[in-house]
Design an enzyme around this catalytic site. Structure first.
Site, short mmCIF file in Angstrom:
data_model
loop_
_atom_site.label_atom_id
_atom_site.label_comp_id
_atom_site.label_asym_id
_atom_site.label_seq_id
_atom_site.Cartn_x
_atom_site.Cartn_y
_atom_site.Cartn_z
N LYS A 79 0.85 -1.20 0.00
CA LYS A 79 0.00 0.00 0.00
C LYS A 79 0.88 1.25 0.00
O LYS A 79 1.96 1.26 0.63
CB LYS A 79 -0.89 -0.04 1.26
CG LYS A 79 -1.88 1.10 1.41
CD LYS A 79 -2.73 0.88 2.66
CE LYS A 79 -3.72 2.00 2.91
NZ LYS A 79 -4.55 1.77 4.11
N SER A 154 -9.57 1.74 3.50
CA SER A 154 -8.77 2.57 2.64
C SER A 154 -7.80 1.76 1.75
O SER A 154 -7.30 2.29 0.77
CB SER A 154 -7.98 3.57 3.48
OG SER A 154 -7.07 2.90 4.33
N SER A 178 -9.52 -0.84 7.60
CA SER A 178 -9.06 -0.67 6.21
C SER A 178 -8.47 -1.89 5.53
O SER A 178 -8.18 -1.84 4.35
CB SER A 178 -8.05 0.47 6.13
OG SER A 178 -8.73 1.67 6.13
N1 GLN Z 1 -12.87 3.63 7.31
C1 GLN Z 1 -12.06 3.97 8.43
C2 GLN Z 1 -11.69 5.42 8.38
O1 GLN Z 1 -12.06 6.07 7.45
C3 GLN Z 1 -10.86 3.08 8.50
C4 GLN Z 1 -9.60 3.65 7.99
C5 GLN Z 1 -8.40 2.76 8.21
O2 GLN Z 1 -8.50 1.69 8.79
N2 GLN Z 1 -7.25 3.26 7.79
O3 GLN Z 1 -11.08 5.93 9.23
#
Ligand code: GLN
Length: 481
Positions: A79, A154, A178
């Site tokens: 990532k 994400s 994420s």
């Molecule tokens: N959807 C969550 C957020 O927007 C998770 C993000 C993550 O785990 N990096 O914060």
């Protein structure tokens, strides 16, 4: 046409050892797949030439009898928040455009030492903030099962990289879901170890007391092997646990069936898709018939987890992201203003996207003198109570099951327009990050709308082994997807 088929890492390595295939064939296969899947926009940079060179070198070494590392020839996508020396890393943000890592993250170092081949850098939500992979300076990623749907976020690019067969396994990061949420939307495995299992050194910080590197794959055994390779003590991250289970073989002898709990009010929650609820209930019944202990619990803190998560993570993010002023990292905007404040303001307003700015403002607000106790301190108190409750649960049970997401993959352009709705959809995943426990989403189910969805399993801290073994058994015995 290049002939290469990937089943799992173990089989691949057997085939390498018996000269049925070689690393170069594998790399060429994946480079072709990446090329053919460009419209999915999962990979933002392909390390083509160096992957070919590395594959040739590994093939040579094998021929000369050098003992292979545990991830010998395994092609991996990382990532765009994980640093790899002399390679671009941008957190999908314009503020970091052009920035190259000065050092490698511990995870990348360990991958390379284990003979892995890092084949590319994947798209994601900017600074890992989001649930759809639509907040990215590289534009959105498409879900390969249905291109009108988001892959989740994400770590959407890393999920699609595995889903569409662009690599063998991939790394993402999970601060509030994420890794597990995009795995759910894409029909693959997404695993987040407990907090402190994998070093965060070289992982671009979003919310440091929540962030963990996670792993995507198609087989639990592959995920376990990567975990074993990249976890463990690190002098650059004092939060990494020094002890804990270092053997993650999922085939290790399972003497008795683990005792499983589930949150009844989570399954009865109004936001949960009725079919997801029904399929999970039917799995629970089946598990009981097959001799598992599965018991309902009431989780009275359910409505607090999302607000607590967003107060604490935005607070940490506002502090972590203050370092991006347009001078120390990324391209310096020209011309320099004579007024320093104006210069910073200009860089930060143009460099960050909308969602990141929203979170920096929220975080600054909850940390401001007048509101600190009302929001930040309160949220910390809730987090502590949550951790205590979690400890109590795992005194009685080995595992906890929940849905991963209340719905199947969202339509593109749908939920991202409504930040509150997007935050609320994190209801089932943020708990594991608040409590620091391991969590996984395994692709067990298929919805009548044709999309996959996962079952989320959590275990006690440092009990990744139980989690992985149970996941493997459930995938073997109950996969309906
Ligand atoms: N959807 C969550 C957020 O927007 C998770 C993000 C993550 O785990 N990096 O914060």
């Amino acid at each position: 046409m290049i002939l290469f088929q990937f089943k799992d890492i173990q089989q691949y390595q057997k085939d390498l050892a018996s000269n049925k295939t070689d690393c170069l064939t594998a790399v060429k296969h994946y480079l072709q797949k990446i090329e053919d899947a460009q419209r999915l926009n999962a990979i933002v940079e392909v390390f083509a030439e160096e992957s070919i060179l590395r594959a040739k070198q590994l093939d040579e070494e094998r021929k000369h009898g050098k003992p292979p590392g545990p991830l010998h020839g395994v092609t991996i996508v990382i990532k765009d928040v994980i640093c790899y020396k002399d390679h671009h890393v941008t957190a999908a943000s314009n503020i970091l455009k052009g920035f190259k890592s000065l050092y490698s993250s511990t995870a990348v170092k360990k991958l390379l030492e284990a003979d892995a081949i890092i084949i590319g850098r994947s798209n994601c939500d900017e600074f890992a903030m989001g649930s759809t992979n639509e907040n990215s300076c590289y534009d959105k990623v498409l879900n390969a099962i249905d291109e009108t749907k988001v892959p989740g976020g994400s770590s959407g690019g890393s999920a699609v990289a595995v889903q569409a067969g662009l690599c063998m396994v991939s790394l993402g990061s999970d601060t509030g879901g994420s890794v597990r949420q995009p795995a759910d939307f894409c029909g693959i495995i997404g695993f987040k170890p407990g907090y402190g299992k994998i070093s965060r050194h070289g992982l671009i910080a979003y919310a440091s007391s929540f962030d963990q590197i996670g792993i995507f794959g198609n087989r639990v055994e592959d995920v376990a092997l990567v975990l074993k390779t990249i976890s463990g003590a690190d002098e650059y991250d004092s939060t990494v646990s020094l002890n804990g289970e270092e053997k993650y073989s999922v085939t290790a002898n399972q003497t008795k069936k683990p005792a499983i709990a589930y949150f009844k009010n989570a399954l009865e929650h109004h936001s949960l898709d009725p079919e997801i609820k029904q399929q999970i209930y039917s799995l629970i019944e089946q598990l009981k018939t097959d001799g598992y202990t599965v018991e309902p619990l009431d989780f009275e803190l359910l409505e607090y987890v999302v607000p607590t998560y967003y107060v604490l993570t935005t607070a940490e993010a506002s502090s972590n992201l203050s370092r991006y002023d347009g001078i120390r990292f990324g391209t310096v905007k020209q011309p320099y203003e004579t007024d320093l404040t104006k210069f910073y303001t200009n860089n930060r307003s143009t460099g960050f996207g909308k969602e990141v700015k929203r979170r920096i403002m929220l975080g600054t607000f909850v940390l401001s003198a007048g509101y600190y106790d009302a929001y930040f301190t309160k949220a910390q108190q809730v987090r502590r109570i949550l951790c205590e409750k979690t400890n109590a649960i795992f005194k009685k049970f080995d595992a906890l099951i929940l849905p991963t997401v209340p719905s199947t993959a969202f339509n593109i352009d749908d939920i991202s327009k409504d930040p509150i709705a997007m935050y609320l959809a994190d209801i089932y995943t943020v708990f594991a990050n608040l409590a620091g426990i391991p969590g996984i989403s395994i692709p067990l189910f298929k919805h009548s709308n044709g999309l996959p969805f996962g079952l989320q399993i959590m275990s006690n801290k440092s009990n990744e082994l139980t989690l992985l073994q149970l996941s493997d058994s459930l995938l073997t015995d109950y996969k309906r997807y």
